[in-house]
Design an enzyme around this catalytic site. Structure first.
Site, PDB file in Angstrom:
ATOM      1  N   SER A   1       1.482   1.220   1.921  1.00 52.54           N
ATOM      2  CA  SER A   1       0.219   0.491   2.071  1.00 52.54           C
ATOM      3  C   SER A   1       0.382  -1.031   2.110  1.00 52.54           C
ATOM      4  CB  SER A   1      -0.754   0.863   0.952  1.00 52.54           C
ATOM      5  OG  SER A   1      -0.273   0.399  -0.288  1.00 52.54           O
TER       6      SER A   1
ATOM      7  N   LYS B   1      -1.062  -4.132  -5.027  1.00 50.26           N
ATOM      8  CA  LYS B   1      -2.057  -4.337  -3.969  1.00 50.26           C
ATOM      9  C   LYS B   1      -2.368  -5.822  -3.819  1.00 50.26           C
ATOM     10  CE  LYS B   1      -2.588   0.050  -3.363  1.00 50.26           C
ATOM     11  NZ  LYS B   1      -1.905   0.658  -2.258  1.00 50.26           N
TER      12      LYS B   1
END
Length: 146
Positions: free
Chosen positions: A58, A101
């Site tokens: 991701s 993230k």
């Protein structure tokens, strides 16, 4: 003439003998000092910096799957994360798992993801040159951050 008055004191104080007698004690003390200093440095560094492994694609291309990163643990004690910061946090559903993230919104922002994958913060499209694929596998949605 001055040499005539030199006194031989080797017999009075046996420096070498004293050092040999304490060699084992000195060695033990030095080993303990090194071990304590090493332990203190390890604890200090571990309290300030920690390594994490990136799991999953991701964050590609910024961070790659299985890549290790070093994280400054002190910075966010004094300030909050800003948009664009890469952070590590515990997954709320399983706190044994860490997530790496990028921050796209801060408290008070409204974040919307369109059907085409474009992200809007407070109605303004954000420029994400690090994103290769804008496909959105989920339904379009809007969140108000608290």
């Amino acid at each position: 003439m001055a040499r005539e008055h030199v006194i031989d004191r080797r017999g009075d104080y046996a420096y070498e003998d004293e050092q040999r007698e304490q060699r084992g004690v000195r060695l033990l003390r030095e080993v303990l000092e090194v071990a304590v200093i090493t332990l203190l440095l390890f604890v200090l560094v571990r309290g300030v910096v920690q390594n994490y492994r990136v799991d999953g694609p991701s964050m590609t291309p910024t961070l790659l799957n299985h890549q290790y990163i070093l994280v400054d643990k002190v910075q966010y004690m004094f300030s909050s994360p800003h948009r664009g910061d890469v952070i590590v946090f515990k997954w709320p559903k399983d706190t044994s798992e860490d997530f790496v993230k990028r921050v796209i919104g801060v408290p008070g922002d409204t974040v919307r993801v369109a059907a085409n994958g474009q992200v809007f913060v407070d109605g303004v499209a954000i420029n994400e040159p690090y994103v290769n694929d804008l496909t959105n596998p989920y339904q379009p949605n809007t969140w108000r951050l608290r």
